[in-house]
Write an enzyme that holds these catalytic residues in place. Sequence first.
Site, mmCIF file in Angstrom:
data_model
loop_
_atom_site.group_PDB
_atom_site.id
_atom_site.type_symbol
_atom_site.label_atom_id
_atom_site.label_comp_id
_atom_site.label_asym_id
_atom_site.label_seq_id
_atom_site.Cartn_x
_atom_site.Cartn_y
_atom_site.Cartn_z
ATOM 1 N N ARG A 179 -1.328 -11.715 -0.410
ATOM 2 C CA ARG A 179 -2.302 -12.844 -0.238
ATOM 3 C C ARG A 179 -2.381 -13.064 -1.776
ATOM 4 O O ARG A 179 -2.359 -12.145 -2.756
ATOM 5 C CB ARG A 179 -3.576 -12.219 0.038
ATOM 6 C CG ARG A 179 -3.546 -12.053 1.678
ATOM 7 C CD ARG A 179 -4.953 -11.417 2.122
ATOM 8 N NE ARG A 179 -5.164 -10.273 1.547
ATOM 9 C CZ ARG A 179 -5.913 -9.935 0.818
ATOM 10 N NH1 ARG A 179 -6.934 -10.569 -0.129
ATOM 11 N NH2 ARG A 179 -6.013 -8.539 0.286
ATOM 12 N N HIS A 197 4.975 1.481 12.714
ATOM 13 C CA HIS A 197 3.905 1.943 13.477
ATOM 14 C C HIS A 197 3.951 0.987 14.898
ATOM 15 O O HIS A 197 3.907 -0.126 14.721
ATOM 16 C CB HIS A 197 2.564 2.165 13.210
ATOM 17 C CG HIS A 197 1.761 2.901 14.068
ATOM 18 N ND1 HIS A 197 1.949 3.737 15.148
ATOM 19 C CD2 HIS A 197 0.370 2.614 14.330
ATOM 20 C CE1 HIS A 197 1.052 4.280 15.850
ATOM 21 N NE2 HIS A 197 -0.099 3.753 15.386
ATOM 22 N N GLY A 247 3.639 7.520 1.498
ATOM 23 C CA GLY A 247 4.358 6.520 0.724
ATOM 24 C C GLY A 247 4.812 7.252 -0.369
ATOM 25 O O GLY A 247 5.878 7.175 -0.831
ATOM 26 N N ASP A 304 -2.706 -1.548 10.342
ATOM 27 C CA ASP A 304 -2.865 -2.088 11.932
ATOM 28 C C ASP A 304 -3.806 -3.006 12.325
ATOM 29 O O ASP A 304 -3.401 -3.978 12.886
ATOM 30 C CB ASP A 304 -2.916 -0.871 12.874
ATOM 31 C CG ASP A 304 -1.695 0.270 12.912
ATOM 32 O OD1 ASP A 304 -0.746 -0.423 12.443
ATOM 33 O OD2 ASP A 304 -2.040 1.314 13.130
ATOM 34 N N GLY A 310 0.771 -1.106 0.184
ATOM 35 C CA GLY A 310 -0.138 0.042 0.049
ATOM 36 C C GLY A 310 0.737 1.413 0.000
ATOM 37 O O GLY A 310 1.900 1.211 -0.610
ATOM 38 N N SER A 311 0.389 2.315 0.560
ATOM 39 C CA SER A 311 0.916 3.625 0.739
ATOM 40 C C SER A 311 2.672 3.515 1.144
ATOM 41 O O SER A 311 3.479 3.794 0.407
ATOM 42 C CB SER A 311 0.253 4.359 1.532
ATOM 43 O OG SER A 311 1.121 5.797 1.740
ATOM 44 N N GLN A 312 2.742 2.892 2.446
ATOM 45 C CA GLN A 312 4.132 2.875 2.690
ATOM 46 C C GLN A 312 4.868 1.467 1.821
ATOM 47 O O GLN A 312 6.188 1.681 1.616
ATOM 48 C CB GLN A 312 4.348 2.604 4.097
ATOM 49 C CG GLN A 312 3.976 4.014 5.066
ATOM 50 C CD GLN A 312 4.929 4.890 4.823
ATOM 51 O OE1 GLN A 312 6.205 4.556 4.714
ATOM 52 N NE2 GLN A 312 4.336 6.218 5.008
#
Length: 340
Positions: free
Chosen positions: A53, A112, A138, A88, A31-33
Amino acid sequence: MTDEFTTTVYTDSDAESAQLANKTVAVLGYGSQGHAHAQNLDDSGVDVVVGLRPSSRSREHAKDDGLRVATPADAAAEADIVVMLVPDTVQPSVYETVAPELDPGDTLQFAHGFNVHYGQIEPPEDVNVTMVAPKGPGHLVRRTYERGEGTPGLFAVYQDATGEASAQALAYAQAIGCTRAGVIETTFREETETDLFGEQAVLCGGVTDLVKAGYETLVDAGYSPEMAYFECLNELKLIVDLLYEGGHMEMWNSVSDTAEYGGLTRGEDVVDREAMEAILDGVQSGEFAREWISENQANRPAYKQYRHAEQNHEIEEVGDRLRELFAWGEESKEPAPADD
């Protein structure tokens, strides 16, 4: 490193790239990061495999970017460093699939500290547990790296099983470009609690509620929604840019004396410090974490209600119309890849 701050700031000269030599890094999530970390690591010569996945929509994106892709468990099995960059809320379930693949001396890394700090993930004692957290989205981490620059960041060591966890985290921060700008050492507790407080009291919750309250106050007093939008939301970017670039005095020096006097004498009247302290207490005690974990376990009923109300607030409709007037409206939209 520089000691001009209250804490040490580490730069490129403090990092040893050899710490990542002959090591494989599994980046879980794209994703973003995730996409920024994986691509920056790859460009820095680090052996990277992306864990996703089989049904993930991001698998083809990662492959198109020239990266190897495997399932999270397979990626972790071949990796020396496993980096958790999925959201998270899904990290605990992903951790269950990769935990059996962690060997003694491996590193489990986060961006995080939420799940480790609040006990949702309990790593084995024989692995390093670290954090490298760029202080930016990101796409910015990737863009600044490509320009030969970097995004400032944080690093922390929760558990040092090998004696090299700190040096390895700094090498990772260098490989994604953060030490070009500077990284600060923190702890999982400090990063998690300050991050949650900032999001709730200032950056996300505080700002949006302040904007809505100001908008509603003007509209309820008979002023046009368009004027209320411009004064309470649109111009906020101008002020934030000044604060970001030069701090409070840069902003005060750039606005009119009337605005400065009014802000200095009236601003504190709309800030409730006792409420802020209560929010911080909820973060420190774990009350917020328990609430958010329970909310997710119940399929997010309150979250959905709040989000629906936000989406249907009048300021959204007014803003959609007014933003069409600006030439930058479409150019500024840079969607981040979906978190997986």
